[in-house]
Each structure stands twice: as C-alpha cells, then as structure tokens.
Design an enzyme around this catalytic site. Structure first.
Site, PDB file in Angstrom:
ATOM      1  N   GLU A  79      65.617-133.132  67.226  1.00 35.11           N
ATOM      2  CA  GLU A  79      66.766-132.343  67.698  1.00 35.11           C
ATOM      3  C   GLU A  79      67.679-131.942  66.549  1.00 35.11           C
ATOM      4  O   GLU A  79      68.891-131.933  66.696  1.00 35.11           O
ATOM      5  CB  GLU A  79      67.588-133.132  68.733  1.00 35.11           C
ATOM      6  CG  GLU A  79      66.799-133.498  69.934  1.00 35.11           C
ATOM      7  CD  GLU A  79      67.093-132.592  71.109  1.00 35.11           C
ATOM      8  OE1 GLU A  79      66.292-132.605  72.023  1.00 35.11           O
ATOM      9  OE2 GLU A  79      68.086-131.856  71.076  1.00 35.11           O
TER      10      GLU A  79
HETATM   11  C1  LIG Z   1      58.410-138.087  67.924  1.00 36.48           C
HETATM   12  C2  LIG Z   1      58.827-136.647  67.899  1.00 36.48           C
HETATM   13  C3  LIG Z   1      59.155-136.019  69.097  1.00 36.48           C
HETATM   14  C4  LIG Z   1      59.471-134.673  69.119  1.00 36.48           C
HETATM   15  N1  LIG Z   1      59.690-134.067  70.327  1.00 36.48           N
HETATM   16  C5  LIG Z   1      59.876-132.718  70.353  1.00 36.48           C
HETATM   17  C6  LIG Z   1      59.993-132.027  71.591  1.00 36.48           C
HETATM   18  O1  LIG Z   1      59.944-132.619  72.674  1.00 36.48           O
HETATM   19  N2  LIG Z   1      60.141-130.681  71.562  1.00 36.48           N
HETATM   20  C7  LIG Z   1      60.201-129.979  70.402  1.00 36.48           C
HETATM   21  O2  LIG Z   1      60.344-128.774  70.452  1.00 36.48           O
HETATM   22  N3  LIG Z   1      60.117-130.615  69.212  1.00 36.48           N
HETATM   23  C8  LIG Z   1      59.947-131.955  69.152  1.00 36.48           C
HETATM   24  N4  LIG Z   1      59.835-132.604  67.937  1.00 36.48           N
HETATM   25  C9  LIG Z   1      59.951-131.831  66.697  1.00 36.48           C
HETATM   26  C10 LIG Z   1      61.238-132.108  65.929  1.00 36.48           C
HETATM   27  O3  LIG Z   1      62.352-131.603  66.607  1.00 36.48           O
HETATM   28  C11 LIG Z   1      61.066-131.526  64.520  1.00 36.48           C
HETATM   29  O4  LIG Z   1      60.125-132.335  63.875  1.00 36.48           O
HETATM   30  C12 LIG Z   1      62.349-131.472  63.743  1.00 36.48           C
HETATM   31  O5  LIG Z   1      63.192-130.491  64.252  1.00 36.48           O
HETATM   32  C13 LIG Z   1      62.124-131.219  62.265  1.00 36.48           C
HETATM   33  O6  LIG Z   1      61.260-130.155  62.046  1.00 36.48           O
HETATM   34  P1  LIG Z   1      60.025-130.291  61.023  1.00 36.48           P
HETATM   35  O7  LIG Z   1      59.295-131.493  61.435  1.00 36.48           O
HETATM   36  O8  LIG Z   1      59.294-129.027  61.003  1.00 36.48           O
HETATM   37  O9  LIG Z   1      60.670-130.561  59.616  1.00 36.48           O
HETATM   38  P2  LIG Z   1      61.135-129.476  58.536  1.00 36.48           P
HETATM   39  O10 LIG Z   1      61.969-128.461  59.204  1.00 36.48           O
HETATM   40  O11 LIG Z   1      59.953-129.011  57.785  1.00 36.48           O
HETATM   41  O12 LIG Z   1      62.037-130.349  57.595  1.00 36.48           O
HETATM   42  C14 LIG Z   1      61.548-131.083  56.482  1.00 36.48           C
HETATM   43  C15 LIG Z   1      62.732-131.557  55.650  1.00 36.48           C
HETATM   44  O13 LIG Z   1      63.427-130.432  55.131  1.00 36.48           O
HETATM   45  C16 LIG Z   1      64.772-130.463  55.474  1.00 36.48           C
HETATM   46  N5  LIG Z   1      65.281-129.123  55.721  1.00 36.48           N
HETATM   47  C17 LIG Z   1      64.649-128.126  56.417  1.00 36.48           C
HETATM   48  N6  LIG Z   1      65.439-127.043  56.433  1.00 36.48           N
HETATM   49  C18 LIG Z   1      66.575-127.367  55.789  1.00 36.48           C
HETATM   50  C19 LIG Z   1      67.772-126.661  55.471  1.00 36.48           C
HETATM   51  N7  LIG Z   1      67.967-125.409  55.894  1.00 36.48           N
HETATM   52  N8  LIG Z   1      68.718-127.297  54.791  1.00 36.48           N
HETATM   53  C20 LIG Z   1      68.521-128.570  54.368  1.00 36.48           C
HETATM   54  N9  LIG Z   1      67.431-129.275  54.627  1.00 36.48           N
HETATM   55  C21 LIG Z   1      66.459-128.691  55.336  1.00 36.48           C
HETATM   56  C22 LIG Z   1      64.789-131.281  56.759  1.00 36.48           C
HETATM   57  O14 LIG Z   1      66.067-131.827  56.991  1.00 36.48           O
HETATM   58  C23 LIG Z   1      63.755-132.321  56.457  1.00 36.48           C
HETATM   59  O15 LIG Z   1      64.319-133.337  55.682  1.00 36.48           O
HETATM   60  C24 LIG Z   1      59.531-133.953  67.901  1.00 36.48           C
HETATM   61  C25 LIG Z   1      59.263-134.606  66.711  1.00 36.48           C
HETATM   62  C26 LIG Z   1      58.904-135.925  66.690  1.00 36.48           C
HETATM   63  C27 LIG Z   1      58.586-136.572  65.386  1.00 36.48           C
END
Ligand SMILES: Cc1cc2nc3c(=O)[nH]c(=O)nc-3n(C[C@H](O)[C@H](O)[C@H](O)COP(=O)(O)OP(=O)(O)OC[C@H]3O[C@@H](n4cnc5c(N)ncnc54)[C@H](O)[C@@H]3O)c2cc1C
Lengths: 263, 379
Positions: B362
């Site tokens: 989230e």
């Molecule tokens: C157990 C679990 C349950 C989940 N459930 C759901 C669900 O029900 N529905 C759903 O839609 N999603 C779900 N997710 C997805 C989750 O919301 C995302 O994993 C999360 O939003 C982060 O996205 P990402 O994994 O692509 O990481 P990325 O966006 O690739 O981030 C990688 C790193 O880069 C940093 N970063 C990225 N952009 C920026 C920026 N602009 N400024 C500074 N730092 C940045 C991030 O903070 C992080 O440290 C779930 C994830 C998990 C692990």
C-alpha cells in the site's frame, strides 16, 4: 416449543484464584473479579438455541441475582435468546439452593406454559448441582440430570445421561427439566449483530412483589442450610508406605485399618 | 477531545478479544508454519458478522464506523497477522464499492461480502507497476456490450480465495494514469484465471496470487465509477486502506511487545530478571511509546475519515509510523529473547518476518514520505 433456561452469573474460572472469601459473612468477595455466565449454563443456552433453530419456538433465560447479573443476561440475548428475565430483590440475598430453586419456580409459574427447562449441571462456584433438581421438585416435573445429548420428538424427550463410565438413555414426557454437561455442545460466540441487538433490548426485572411469593421461603430466611465455615483444606501430608511381600502387606494393611477402626 | 469508546464498541471488543485469545492466537504459529489458508478463522469472523462492520444495514452489514473496524482489526492482527491481512484486503474491495458503486452494484456485491460468504480483493500491482501505480499495462478495450481485459496482476492478496475483485486496467495507455479504469470482476468469468502463488519470507498462509486476464469479457454494469477515472478509485482506496495496513502493523507490534515484556520478567541472568537491566528497560520503553504513538495516529485518521474530514495525511503518517514501529519493535523483541528469539520455537522471529511486509504494501515507506512531504509543503 417454549424453552426456559436458568442461568447463574459466576466469577470467571480463570480468575478464581483471585477470589477471596469474606470471613464474617462467609460469602465470596466479588469486587474486581470478572463475572461470566456459568460455563455449563452457556451449554444450556446453546442447546436451547439449537432446539429452537431445529423445531422453532421461543427461548427465555431467567437468572436470580444482583443487578450486575444483567451483563450475563445481555450476553444471552446477544447469543440469540428471545427474552431475558432477572429476579432481583434485596430479600433474595443469601438464598441457598432450596430458596433459589423456590424463587426460580415461582418465576416460571408466573411465566405460564412451557415445554422444557434447561440449565447447566452445576455452577462452578457453589458446585452443588442442586438447583436444577430442586426446581423440578417445586414444579413437580420429571428431571434428567447430566445430559450429554438430547433429542426432542413430539411430546417426548430423550437424553443420554452421563454416568461415571457409561451413559444411560433416558426418556421422559414433556414438560421436563434437563441439566446439561459440557460435552453436549460448543457454545457459540455472540455475533456483532447479536451484541448490537442485545443492547437495545430490555431486560425484564421481577422483584419479590412481582412474584407474589411467600417471603419466608426466600433469601436467608427461606434457606434450610447455613454455611458455617469456608476454608481451603490443608493438603494431605504424611502417609505411610507398606512394602514387602504381598501377603504380608495385606496382613499389615488390615491390621492398620483395624487399629484406626476403619474396618 | 474524547478518547472514550462507546458501550457498543466495548461490548463488541469483549467478544472479539475472547475469540482472538481462544481461537486465533493459539493457532497463528502453526498456520504460518503449514502455510494453509486459515479457513476456520475466516468462518469465525463471518459467524460473528465482522466482515460487515462498515457496510450499511441495507446491504447486509452493521453500518458502524471505520474506527470500530480499526479496533477490531487491531485485535485480529495482534492474534494472527495472516487473518488480519485477509480481513484488511477485504476492506480494499468493500470500501471502493461503497464509495464509488452504483445502487445496483452495492445491492449485488455487498451482501455476500458483508456476511463473509465471499471475500474481496483489490488488484493493481503488475510486474511494471508497483510504486508507479499509473504504469498499469493491463488493458481494457470497450466493445458494444462490455469491456475486454488483457494482462497480468501479481502479488494479489486474497487471490483465488476471493470471489469479487476490483481490478485496475488501462483504457488509454497514451494517457498513462489518466487512462486507468476500475472494474468489478467476479471469479469464474471466462478469460479470468489464476497463475503463480507467490512464495514469501513470512505470512505463508496468506494467499498472494497472480491474476491472469486473457480476453476476459466484463459487462458494462461492472464498470466501477467512470471510464478513465480508475486512478482516483485506486488512490482513494489506498488512502483508506493505509489505515487498515497500519493497524495490521500495529497488531504485530503489540504482539511482539507483549511477548518481549513477559519474557523479560521471566528470564533470569546474573541472578535477576533481565527486565531489571536498564538497557532492556529502555528498549521496552521505546517500544511501548512508539506503539502508542502509532495507535494515536491511526485512530485519529479513522476518526477523521468517519467525520468526512481530510484524513489522508494522517493515514499515510499512521501507516508509515506503525509499519516502521512494527519492524523496530519486532527486531527488539528478538533481541530481548536473545538466542531463543532466533529460534522458531518462539514467535518473535515470525513477527520480525511479518512486520517487514507492512513497510512495503500500500505504498512503501519511501512513497509514504513523499505523500506526507507533499502535504506538509503545501500547508
Ligand atoms: C505480500 C504482498 C501483498 C500484496 N498485496 C497486494 C494486493 O492485494 N493488491 C495489489 O495491487 N498489490 C499488492 N501488493 C503489491 C505491493 O503493493 C507492491 O509490492 C508495492 O506497492 C511496491 O511495489 P513494487 O513491489 O513494484 O516495488 P517498486 O515500486 O519497484 O519499489 C522498489 C523500491 O524502490 C523504491 N521506490 C520506487 N519508486 C520510488 C520513488 N518514486 N521514490 C523513492 N523510492 C521509490 C521503493 O520504495 C522500493 O524501496 C502486495 C505485495 C506483497 C509483497
């Protein structure tokens, strides 16, 4: 089917070690102790609700106790019973099982027609198991105690009565009084909607006057028993081990028992 | 300022606490070890009407406020974080339905969700769209009597077990976030299937599943809100959902703290309980203080939302603070347990693995700081 469940509010089992006894009045000091519905009575409520779910009817719970017993009646309402009645009057204080069963019987008479009275096999605080049977006597009803399973058909009830190492299958006409054990079911938790509904419902309160009772039969005055002393028994100590050859041991044991005038 | 709970809330919490203590907490380690969906817990929550707390009575719920939901969810999460997250993900479906759904949609989809007969899920994340939520690649093409969805969602909580999915797809990739559109997609629709079940660091009993849309046809009446207004649906859902995620983190923090406190009073070294050492006391003091601060932020955010006031900044602050608190508190709990804390025989290493999740979902902590900075710089 008109079902009446008699329940008692008791101190929480998990807090029993905190309960102190007032040495003068020889009653429990209940302040600061969480009160719950006597666990076996919760089984009785659950069984009543299941019977109603199966064959329809109405479930009324009755409790005799101080005003704070209202919280237990409210929980019964939240579990789903239709009506809750509290018998509360200063003159009821100090009732033993005789006076309690009399007061409950008078309330049930006031309620009128019914098919079944349920209660727990005993209360975990007094552990007498007498109020249920007493109530059946006052109302001149057949009674089945320690039921672990019941079945109702037409105007009859069948119950499995728990004995030490077996059970009895007993049949009785209705109306009847049944006391139940823990094995009979797993009581439900009140649901959120049940809790909300129960908060809006009114608990009926009946005093001595409402019941038109003979006050000589209630409270301390109506009690046939008096608690003389309440104490924690000292844990047994000493003891003697007789060892040796079997025949000698037996001989020795008999001698000892005779010495102590046990046989 | 009135911090007291209503009599209704107290009566509800009494039941919830009993169930959590007797039914959920004793099972939580085993559930995670086995990685089996805790169906019995979900059934219990349904029996107790807890899925319908915030859903109005006319749709089968109890019509209570989010604060009540928060108080309940906190207790569930403390007893079993897995169950708390399933409960929380459900809100991500019921909240946008209530906020953006038409009368027909609410009448059709909310009653089974309120009764807990079916679960809900919210699906935005894709391989190319995480923090960058606007970069959704799943497409929705309009045809004469509906929309055709194509694409994959990953990590979706309650995937496969849920019956009702809020799915974010793009109707106009050139416009990026302004092409996003929200749909209600039921399980069983043709072209909608489930792929990978993701293997996680912790919370192995929580379903996180890939959703696959392969020419999945969705009828017109399943459009949620308006075409190309799905970004707003997602952002508003996340804003409220952050309170839910924060409360899950708070529950884990409270559980870890409680275990650490108890242990510190029992464990004797150098002839004294370790709770008598100042170094341990300071850890406990910091843990307790941060837990209280998190709780106040989250309760306040829920209180604001319930009154229709701007709550978003506080929801982000609460989520950020509670998730970082859960991480810190669970690490300290392991520290207080010493070598035993590192062992699977005690739950504190599990709390540590569970806590990490809350800093990611989230909106990661980095994203939350960005949101909060935006708010405070504008003020
Ligand atoms: C157990 C679990 C349950 C989940 N459930 C759901 C669900 O029900 N529905 C759903 O839609 N999603 C779900 N997710 C997805 C989750 O919301 C995302 O994993 C999360 O939003 C982060 O996205 P990402 O994994 O692509 O990481 P990325 O966006 O690739 O981030 C990688 C790193 O880069 C940093 N970063 C990225 N952009 C920026 C920026 N602009 N400024 C500074 N730092 C940045 C991030 O903070 C992080 O440290 C779930 C994830 C998990 C692990």
């Amino acid at each position: 089917m008109e079902i009446i469940v008699c329940i008692k509010q008791v101190p929480d089992t998990e807090e029993l070690h905190k309960v102190k006894i007032n040495s003068e009045t020889r009653t429990l000091i209940r302040e600061g102790i969480k009160n719950i519905i006597n666990p076996f009575d919760e089984n009785a409520i659950e069984e009543a609700l299941r019977l109603r779910e199966k064959i329809g009817g109405r479930v009324t719970v009755i409790s005799m106790g101080p005003p704070q017993a209202e919280t237990s009646l409210r929980k019964a309402l939240a579990m789903g019973v239709d009506r809750a009645i509290l018998l509360s009057d200063k003159s009821f204080a100090g009732s033993d099982t005789l006076a309690t069963s009399y007061t409950l019987a008078m309330a049930i008479k006031k309620l009128g027609k019914f098919d079944l009275i349920l209660s727990g096999k005993q209360a975990i605080d007094g552990d007498t198991a007498q109020v249920g049977p007493g109530l059946a006597e006052w109302l001149n009803l057949p009674q089945i105690t320690y039921a672990r399973k019941i079945e109702v058909n037409e105007k009859k009830i069948r119950a499995e009565r728990t004995l030490e190492d077996s059970f009895e299958l007993v049949e009785s006409p209705l109306p009847a009084l049944i006391t139940v054990t823990k094995e009979i079911n797993e009581p439900r938790y009140p649901s959120l909607k049940g809790v909300l509904r129960a908060r809006k419902e009114k608990i009926i309160i009946w005093t001595a006057k409402d019941l038109k009772i003979n006050e000589k039969r209630t409270g301390l005055e109506g009690s046939a028993t008096r608690v003389i002393k309440v104490f924690t028994p000292p844990s047994p100590s000493g003891g003697e081990i007789i060892s040796g050859e079997t025949s000698k041991v037996a001989e020795n044991l008999i001698k000892k028992l005779e010495e102590h005038r046990i046989i | 300022m009135d911090f007291s709970l209503s009599d209704e809330q107290k009566a509800i919490l009494e039941v919830v606490e009993e169930v959590c203590e007797k039914e959920f907490a004793p099972q939580s380690s085993e559930i995670s070890e086995k990685g089996e969906f805790p169906l019995q817990n979900i059934k219990k929550l349904a029996e107790l009407d807890l899925f319908g707390i915030t859903i109005p009575e006319e749709y089968g719920g109890s019509g209570m406020d989010l604060l009540t939901w928060v108080l309940v969810s906190e207790r569930i999460s403390k007893a079993c974080a897995t169950t708390g997250l399933i409960f929380g993900a459900n809100l991500l479906c019921t909240y946008p339905l209530l906020r953006f759904g038409t009368e027909e949609q609410k009448k059709k989809f909310l009653p089974p969700l309120a009764r807990g007969e079916s679960l809900g899920a919210f699906a935005l994340t894709e391989p190319e769209a995480g923090s960058d939520a606007g970069n959704v690649q799943t497409t929705a093409k309009k045809d004469k009597d509906g929309y055709i969805l194509n694409g994959n969602k990953i990590f979706i909580t309650n995937g496969e077990v849920a019956d009702t999915y809020i799915v974010i797809a793009n109707m106009d990739k050139k416009r990026g976030a302004r092409g996003l559109t929200a749909f209600i997609v039921e399980k069983g629709r043709e072209g909608f299937s489930f792929g990978q079940h993701f293997n996680k660091m912790g919370l192995s009993a929580l379903p996180n599943v890939e959703l696959i849309f392969n020419n999945c046809k969705v009828p017109l009446e399943n459009l949620l809100y308006k075409e190309k207004r799905g970004f707003r649906v997602a952002m508003e859902t996340f804003a409220a959902g952050r309170i839910g995620v924060g409360i899950g983190a708070l529950g884990v923090a409270e559980a870890a703290f409680e275990k650490a406190k108890e242990y510190s009073k029992e464990r004797v070294q150098f002839g004294k309980p370790i709770s008598s050492f100042e170094a341990v006391q300071h850890m406990l003091a910091d843990m307790a203080t941060k837990i209280e601060a998190s709780k106040n932020l989250l309760y306040y955010a829920a209180w604001l939302l319930d009154r229709g006031k701007p709550f978003e900044k506080f929801a982000s602050m609460g989520k950020l603070y509670a998730s970082e608190t859960a991480m810190e508190v669970s690490i300290k709990a392991v520290q207080i347990f010493g070598g035993y804390g590192y062992m699977k025989d005690y739950p504190v290493e599990r709390y540590m693995r569970e806590a990490k999740l809350f800093e990611i979902i989230e909106g990661t902590s980095e994203i939350q700081r960005g949101i909060i900075a935006n708010f405070v710089l504008k003020e």
